[in-house]
Design a protein around this motif. Structure first.
Motif, PDB file in Angstrom:
ATOM      1  N   ALA A  58     -18.145  19.885 -46.471  1.00 37.10           N
ATOM      2  CA  ALA A  58     -16.953  20.713 -46.259  1.00 37.10           C
ATOM      3  C   ALA A  58     -15.702  19.847 -46.115  1.00 37.10           C
ATOM      4  O   ALA A  58     -14.624  20.185 -46.622  1.00 37.10           O
ATOM      5  CB  ALA A  58     -17.145  21.592 -45.020  1.00 37.10           C
ATOM      6  N   VAL A  59     -15.844  18.706 -45.437  1.00 39.17           N
ATOM      7  CA  VAL A  59     -14.699  17.795 -45.271  1.00 39.17           C
ATOM      8  C   VAL A  59     -14.299  17.207 -46.623  1.00 39.17           C
ATOM      9  O   VAL A  59     -13.117  17.157 -46.965  1.00 39.17           O
ATOM     10  CB  VAL A  59     -15.028  16.671 -44.261  1.00 39.17           C
ATOM     11  CG1 VAL A  59     -13.959  15.586 -44.275  1.00 39.17           C
ATOM     12  CG2 VAL A  59     -15.181  17.238 -42.853  1.00 39.17           C
ATOM     13  N   ALA A  79     -12.381  19.754 -48.694  1.00 41.98           N
ATOM     14  CA  ALA A  79     -11.002  19.986 -48.262  1.00 41.98           C
ATOM     15  C   ALA A  79     -10.122  18.749 -48.481  1.00 41.98           C
ATOM     16  O   ALA A  79      -9.021  18.849 -49.014  1.00 41.98           O
ATOM     17  CB  ALA A  79     -10.975  20.389 -46.783  1.00 41.98           C
ATOM     18  N   ARG A  80     -10.619  17.593 -48.078  1.00 40.52           N
ATOM     19  CA  ARG A  80      -9.786  16.386 -48.119  1.00 40.52           C
ATOM     20  C   ARG A  80      -9.831  15.687 -49.456  1.00 40.52           C
ATOM     21  O   ARG A  80      -9.012  14.811 -49.718  1.00 40.52           O
ATOM     22  CB  ARG A  80     -10.288  15.366 -47.074  1.00 40.52           C
ATOM     23  CG  ARG A  80     -10.062  15.782 -45.647  1.00 40.52           C
ATOM     24  CD  ARG A  80      -9.897  14.590 -44.710  1.00 40.52           C
ATOM     25  NE  ARG A  80     -10.604  13.387 -45.072  1.00 40.52           N
ATOM     26  CZ  ARG A  80     -10.048  12.161 -45.087  1.00 40.52           C
ATOM     27  NH1 ARG A  80      -8.781  11.989 -44.774  1.00 40.52           N
ATOM     28  NH2 ARG A  80     -10.778  11.103 -45.402  1.00 40.52           N
ATOM     29  N   SER A  99     -14.208  11.529 -48.177  1.00 38.63           N
ATOM     30  CA  SER A  99     -15.203  11.619 -47.106  1.00 38.63           C
ATOM     31  C   SER A  99     -14.544  11.588 -45.731  1.00 38.63           C
ATOM     32  O   SER A  99     -13.399  11.155 -45.594  1.00 38.63           O
ATOM     33  CB  SER A  99     -16.145  10.422 -47.160  1.00 38.63           C
ATOM     34  OG  SER A  99     -16.988  10.496 -48.246  1.00 38.63           O
ATOM     35  N   SER A 100     -15.319  11.973 -44.740  1.00 40.08           N
ATOM     36  CA  SER A 100     -14.910  11.803 -43.347  1.00 40.08           C
ATOM     37  C   SER A 100     -14.536  10.351 -43.121  1.00 40.08           C
ATOM     38  O   SER A 100     -15.273   9.452 -43.528  1.00 40.08           O
ATOM     39  CB  SER A 100     -16.087  12.118 -42.417  1.00 40.08           C
ATOM     40  OG  SER A 100     -16.674  13.329 -42.770  1.00 40.08           O
ATOM     41  N   ALA A 101     -13.421  10.104 -42.490  1.00 38.81           N
ATOM     42  CA  ALA A 101     -13.020   8.713 -42.235  1.00 38.81           C
ATOM     43  C   ALA A 101     -12.781   8.540 -40.735  1.00 38.81           C
ATOM     44  O   ALA A 101     -13.535   7.867 -40.036  1.00 38.81           O
ATOM     45  CB  ALA A 101     -11.774   8.370 -43.043  1.00 38.81           C
ATOM     46  N   MET A 102     -11.736   9.199 -40.224  1.00 39.82           N
ATOM     47  CA  MET A 102     -11.399   9.068 -38.804  1.00 39.82           C
ATOM     48  C   MET A 102     -12.572   9.464 -37.915  1.00 39.82           C
ATOM     49  O   MET A 102     -12.913   8.752 -36.966  1.00 39.82           O
ATOM     50  CB  MET A 102     -10.196   9.944 -38.500  1.00 39.82           C
ATOM     51  CG  MET A 102      -9.795   9.971 -37.042  1.00 39.82           C
ATOM     52  SD  MET A 102      -8.222  10.822 -36.752  1.00 39.82           S
ATOM     53  CE  MET A 102      -8.494  12.418 -37.510  1.00 39.82           C
ATOM     54  N   SER A 103     -13.222  10.598 -38.241  1.00 40.63           N
ATOM     55  CA  SER A 103     -14.299  11.084 -37.369  1.00 40.63           C
ATOM     56  C   SER A 103     -15.524  10.172 -37.451  1.00 40.63           C
ATOM     57  O   SER A 103     -16.236  10.000 -36.458  1.00 40.63           O
ATOM     58  CB  SER A 103     -14.663  12.524 -37.726  1.00 40.63           C
ATOM     59  OG  SER A 103     -15.074  12.618 -39.084  1.00 40.63           O
TER      60      SER A 103
END
Lengths: 305, 305
Positions: free
Chosen positions: B205-206, B209-210, B213-217
């Motif tokens: 899902a991230v 949208a972005r 890939s998830s980076a900060m989290s």
């Protein structure tokens, strides 16, 4: 636009075409499980994003594109920061602290401030903490100490390649003893030459290597800047930030956002006074002031247009 | 490859074509002026990067590409993590703590561990803290409390869409009182349905949208994971991490890297024991174990090839 509510309300800017991406950023913030984060409100509506703000971090601006003239760049940014200043005026708390990061940060900050006349000019600042951190770290690496063993570097002027990173009053702690940075480095030609140009050109060097602008270091500097506004600077130390010039402090023309050495207490900054300025420094401080005067005068013609 | 020396030595992986970009990352680290950072050593040589390591964070892996079969993905990653395991064996301290982040993280971690036989298997772990944080934050948002008011969620199994985020033993603190998460949420069908699939599918899902890939989290989860290994988990709380399964704990087959609830003290983890497991949980724990067994068995054919 994204209003992240902690115990304080803060805001950073987003534009409509980026809203789907913003949803991803919201997920990222949620997935960090940050204990102090209470709510994230993604929006492209100023009346939502600026409502009752305690802190505003204005990161979005028009970047310089290939073939774009300086004047066109200023014109595009005056439009953005006039809108954001007016929104602050209308919706934010009068005590809001506004940090402008989007470049040209100093002049954008001045425009935002002039567009929010009922908010004290002292509540506006622009980011030169990244330059400050860079100067600190360059000296620390040269001397072979951790970066927190270097204090009281100063960034004067514009967050641009005319900025003047000044270590005449900086102190290095080595083996438990405080010594002047000039003595610790013991290389005047480096300090007056490559050191200055390295800090001035660092943004471009990072882009060249990463193919992307500074991200982590800019975020770190923003955190440092806001934390110091909220909690103050340590005893005996100052930081650099772009603030509203008045009273001809250090011979800097009034009505600019110019980076000075400041100490902060109770959420108020005070320019560090009484620092001796030699001819070398004077010349560099005047050159960056001259650039800011020119930027301001051009920007103001667009503001009143 | 980038060996960042603080009081401990740690390492994250880089490949040769990325070395110019790595120079930019080094600049970013320097420009953060981090007080605990002593030195950054950029390299693509394992004998430099892995030398005397206290901590290794293995973030680089081969991502799944369009049309790639699961088997080919495993084969490519076995080659990477075999090399890294062998380098750990040869150059790192025997006390090194290794965190594998690159996907498929559990099986990559198992391969690295098997390639470093003289380093205790307990020193290897893979990241499911991001899933843990996501589960915590989903429950917190549902109940309307900060995320640190939710504790003792558990991620069981594989860091993949078969993972089982379990809140049967989770506790929510609301208005100063501790209550079971099931009672606080008061919506069993959500907890057994959308909650689980949201956490399982969150990575996709991230990305959707972005477009990234998830980076900060992910970075936040890595920090949480390593901090807890070094400094321990708070009294009465556990976290989730992928660790080497042995002794048929909770009926999980041995010789897998499987995510369990663990408490950490003196840099050693211990699986939280005695948690009651109902049929619903049992089924989900077994399904994700079955996936890991299959991944392992396929990977091992490549390891011995």
């Amino acid at each position: 636009m994204c209003s992240a509510r902690t115990s304080q309300s803060s805001w950073c800017s987003w534009i409509t075409p980026m809203l789907p991406v913003l949803d991803g950023v919201v997920m990222e913030l949620q997935d960090c499980a940050l204990p102090l984060l209470r709510e994230v409100i993604p929006t492209d509506k100023v009346e939502v994003g600026f409502k009752d703000l305690d802190a505003a971090i204005l990161v979005g601006s028009m970047p310089r594109k290939e073939g774009m003239e300086r004047k066109d760049l200023l014109k595009a940014n005056v439009a953005i920061f006039k809108t954001q200043g007016e929104a602050l005026e209308k919706y934010a708390k009068k005590t809001v602290k506004v940090l402008v990061v989007g470049n040209p940060a100093n002049t954008n900050c001045l425009i935002a401030s002039k567009s929010a006349p009922s908010i004290p000019k002292e509540n506006f600042s622009c980011l030169t903490r990244l330059d400050h951190n860079r100067a600190r770290s360059q000296v620390a690496m040269r001397v072979g100490v951790p970066s927190d063993s270097v204090k009281n570097v100063t960034i004067w002027g514009n967050h641009s390649s005319t900025q003047y990173p000044d270590v005449h009053h900086a102190i290095v702690t080595r083996n438990g003893k405080e010594i002047a940075a000039f003595d610790a480095v013991n290389d005047e030609s480096w300090l007056k030459g490559d050191f200055i140009s390295t800090v001035q050109q660092r943004g471009a060097a990072v882009i060249k290597a990463r193919k992307l602008s500074s991200a982590m270091s800019a975020a770190k500097a923003i955190c440092d800047h806001m934390r110091d506004i909220w909690f103050g600077t340590p005893d005996g130390e100052w930081v650099s930030m772009g603030i509203y010039s008045s009273g001809n402090s250090y011979g800097v023309p009034d009505d600019l956002m110019y980076s000075f050495p400041v100490k902060i207490k109770n959420k108020s900054w005070k320019v560090v006074d009484g620092l001796s300025i030699n001819d070398f420094s004077r010349g560099k401080m005047d050159a960056t002031a001259a650039e800011l005067v020119e930027e301001r005068d051009t920007a103001l013609t667009f503001l009143s247009a």
